[in-house]
Structure formats: C-alpha cells, structure tokens
Design an enzyme around this catalytic site. Structure first.
Site, mmCIF file in Angstrom:
data_model
loop_
_atom_site.group_PDB
_atom_site.id
_atom_site.type_symbol
_atom_site.label_atom_id
_atom_site.label_comp_id
_atom_site.label_asym_id
_atom_site.label_seq_id
_atom_site.Cartn_x
_atom_site.Cartn_y
_atom_site.Cartn_z
ATOM 1 C CB CYS A 35 -0.999 -0.030 1.151
ATOM 2 S SG CYS A 35 -2.362 1.154 0.920
ATOM 3 C CG HIS B 268 -4.010 -3.476 2.468
ATOM 4 N ND1 HIS B 268 -3.111 -3.022 3.399
ATOM 5 C CD2 HIS B 268 -4.598 -2.385 1.946
ATOM 6 C CE1 HIS B 268 -3.167 -1.696 3.456
ATOM 7 N NE2 HIS B 268 -4.060 -1.284 2.578
ATOM 8 C CD GLU C 34 -1.965 -6.113 5.000
ATOM 9 O OE1 GLU C 34 -1.568 -6.439 3.858
ATOM 10 O OE2 GLU C 34 -2.098 -4.927 5.348
#
Lengths: 257, 216
Positions: B88, B196, B198
């Site tokens: 990001c 993202h 994650e």
C-alpha cells in the site's frame, strides 16, 4: 472490476455477540471471534463489529476481540461503537481494525473527523450516519440525524451532514435508517440514494434488510457501494454464498471467488 | 531466516505480522517474522517488508523519524539485494515521489509519481475501496499459482492515490477502475502491492508465501 461488498455486522456487548449467531454449528454462538471466523470462511467481503457496551471502561474486552479476530481472519474489519477520541481510534487500529466507524462523536464535533483523517488517513475513517425521515407525506424528502439509537434528534439535515463529514475527510459513510432498522422491510432506499449521489466516497447501506432482494435494491436503487446486514445471516436464514449468488443473478458484480 | 516488518508508526502491523506468520507456517518456510523499528535488525534481515497506511507525507515523515532506517532499508534491499516487499503506502514510498497534499520524495526505487486516482467514469467513488481482480502484465514469481484476470481471485484495495509508473516494464499487474490502476510493481529483488495481501484472504496468503520463497 471492483465488486459490490457484502458485510455482515455483529453487535457486540460486553464481549459477546448480542442474541448470538445461530448458524454453522458454532460451538459458542455468542463468541464474536468464532462468528468472525465463520463469516471469513463463508466469503464475506468485510466484517463489521459494532460495540454497544454501555460502559467505556470495558474497552479492553473489545480490543481483545479485535486483536484475536485480526490474528485469524485475513480480511477487512470495521469496528464502531463508543469511538470518541483519537486515542480510541489508535487503539482499535493497533488491535487490528482496518476502519473505525465514528457516530455520536462526529455529530458532537465534526472537527473530530478531520483530526482522525489527518492522523490516520481518510481510508480508515468511516462516519456512521443514523437518520430518520422527518418530512411529511407530500413534502420533499428530508432526513434528520439522530443519536442514542434513534432516540435523540439533533436538528441536523442528513444530506448536509454527509457532505460536511466527507469534506472533513471521511472516507466512507455507513448510512442506517432508524425508521427501517429492525423492521425487515428493506433499506430506506431514498435515503441511501440521496446520500450516495451527494458524496464522492463509498456508501454502505444499512438497516432493515429482511430478504435477499433488499440487498440487490440497496445497490441498484440505493446506489450503495456495499450492503450491510445482520439478522438474515446470524439466524441462518441465508448464507453469504446464497446472498452473493442472488446478487450475481440480479446482474450485480460480486466476488464469488 | 528472518523477515523484518518495518515498524515506523504506520498503523496496524498486527494483521500483517499474523498473515506473514500464517504464510510462513503454511509454506513450510518457517521464517521468523520480526516487527521492528530497529535499523540494525532491518539491515540484517533476510527479507524486508514495508507496510504503510495513511497519508504519503506522514508515512515518509514516520520513516525519516527513525535515524538510520532509510539507510538500513537501502543497505538490505539495494546493496545486499534482499527480497523487499512494499504494501500500500509502503509500495508507494518505493516510487520517485508522492503528490498527496504536497510533493514528497519517495525512495526512488521504482520510477513514477503517486497521484490521485481519477476514474474516467465520474460515478466511480474514491477511495477505490474493496475487492478487485488483478490483470497480469507479466509473469512474476510472487503471483505464481494465483489465478488472475477477470475470473481470478480478488485482492483488497483501499486507496485514493496510485502509482503512475514511468517504466511499464516494472508493472506486474493492474486493476481496472475507470482506467488501469497500478496494482503491483517489481524490479529485480523489489516488489510492491497497492492492495493489502494481509487482508486479501486466499490470494494474499499465497502471495506472501511466494514472497517468503522468492529467490531473486
């Protein structure tokens, strides 16, 4: 292509899911982390925790839930309820929330939205707008912001307030009709559409979903970027998968993989 | 083997650390995941991850506020050639400069400016927030085994600014949002994702596993 988001919302009180989540054979229907895990596996696009704990002293319980959820569910997580200070936001983000929803504090002091956006970025600042229709039959549509679960009027026009908080840095609006919430008669589509069309940021429709067609209408007629629902999922009437297939069959772009 | 996730006060590293731990376990690489603000640990690490949320200039300031951190990342990523992943705003910081609020210099590892997203369809909302598909511009070890394209897996995005690359050869994947949005870039041992990983469920864990196995 960006997909319409489907967001199950869990009301949490004193660390427990209110009324419980009665599906998928959860061992503990009141455990928010277990419910989050089930929705993650079911393909929810995002999770929303709304803390309705009355006491601010019990914040640690919520932070623990957020932290344990973020450790297992690799999906976006929005947390709201009782967010009053920049420190509240910092605590939730550090625990693992991706977005924090601000409600009463934004009404009391709109500059709080700007402070939050400047510190943490607009992408994590959601303003929750609870509105009630105040126009009479035959009058032009008008909605007012209410706080305290719809009990307390503020005199603020909902559309003007929406524009204002977005100008101050809100990156998303969660729009709940207090007339429709809990009625299972569908979103207040005119309200959702009026706000969606008035602001450049994504709007999440909330309050009143009773069936899968309501989700479709929230996007098609309400112009929402995301649709939120609670009871139709928690009580096992519909699965996330069914809801998404229904939305896809209605021609909406949803994430099926 | 150690993966250093650089902690410079930019939000939530808990999710990132947990996702890397899970991927490390699932991929059998058993790398040690270390969240650190110590430049010496970063310089020593076998792999470096630079996360980032918030405003570009704030993130740059945060990075600069730790004496020796940019130098340590440069030593690891550029001099030693250790695998590096920006996420990001962490990816945006790899660019030449960011144009959010004021022009702010980036690390200059990937050519280009980070500029506001301007969808050619005015009904599209900004931030670009939610799940989008990735359209590969080239093969890359980090996307190995991940179904991409319109019928492929989705990645989670939330951003209002995007990298406008000067060298198309450094673009691994784009997403469509009123025009192409740079989703992933790479050059030699450096890679960055606008989305993202994650927070991107299956796609994200697979990409992180690929990163942990990457030998550029």
């Amino acid at each position: 292509m960006l997909k319409i988001r489907l967001i199950p919302c869990l009301d949490v009180k004193d660390g427990r899911v209110v009324k419980g989540v009665q599906f998928l054979d959860l061992r503990d229907a009141g455990d928010p982390v277990e419910a989050a895990r089930a929705y993650d596996a079911a393909g929810a696009d995002e999770l929303c925790f709304l803390d309705i704990t009355a006491s601010h002293e019990d914040r640690g319980i919520l932070l623990d839930i957020v932290s344990r959820t973020a450790a297992e569910c690799f999906m976006p997580l929005t947390v709201g309820g009782g967010v009053r200070t920049v420190e509240d936001i910092r605590g939730l983000l550090l625990a693992g929330a991706d977005k924090v929803s601000i409600n009463t504090a934004a009404v009391n002091d709109p500059n709080f939205v700007r402070d939050a956006a400047e510190k943490f970025g607009s992408q994590c600042v959601v303003v929750a707008i609870d509105a009630k229709r105040v126009s009479g039959p035959g009058e032009p549509d008008r909605w007012e912001i209410f706080t305290h679960g719809g009990r307390k009027p503020t005199g603020l026009d909902a559309i003007a307030f929406a524009r204002k908080v977005v100008a101050l840095g809100a990156g998303e609006l969660l729009v709940t009709s207090m007339d429709k919430d809990g009625t299972r008669s569908g979103y207040d589509l005119a309200l959702v559409r009026a706000i969606s069309d008035a602001v450049p940021v994504p709007v999440v429709a909330s309050g009143g979903v009773g069936g899968l067609d309501d989700l479709v209408a929230g996007v098609r007629d309400g112009h929402a970027s995301a649709v939120l629902a609670a009871s139709i999922f928690h009580f096992g009437e519909h699965t996330i998968g069914e809801a998404k297939r229904h939305m896809a069959e209605a021609g909406l772009a949803v994430r099926l993989t | 083997m150690t993966v250093a996730i650089v902690d410079y006060g930019s939000g939530n590293l808990n999710s990132a650390a947990k996702a890397f731990e899970r991927a490390s376990l699932e991929s059998g690489t058993n790398e040690r995941i270390l969240v650190t603000s110590d430049p010496a640990e970063v310089a020593r690490a076998d792999r470096i991850v630079l996360p980032g949320v918030g405003a570009y200039a704030d993130c740059r300031r945060g990075l600069d506020s730790i004496p020796g951190m940019v130098e340590a990342m440069t030593e690891g990523a550029i001099e030693k050639g250790r695998p590096f992943l920006g996420i990001c705003v962490g990816m945006q910081l790899m660019a030449t400069r960011g144009l959010e609020h004021a022009a702010t210099p980036g690390l200059g590892w990937i050519g280009g400016d980070v500029a506001p997203i301007q969808p050619d369809d005015p009904s599209l909302k900004v931030p670009h927030m939610g799940w989008n598909t990735l359209h590969p511009q080239q093969d890359h070890p980090l996307t190995d085994g991940i179904p991409l394209g319109p019928e492929g897996l989705h990645a989670y995005f939330v951003h209002s600014y995007a990298l406008q690359p000067t060298d198309e050869a450094e673009v691994v994947a784009v997403s469509a949002y009123g025009g192409p949005v740079t989703a992933m870039v790479a050059r030699r041992n450096l890679a960055g994702t606008q989305f993202h990983p994650e927070k991107s469920q299956a796609l994200g864990l697979r990409l992180i596993s690929n990163f942990l196995r990457w030998r550029p």
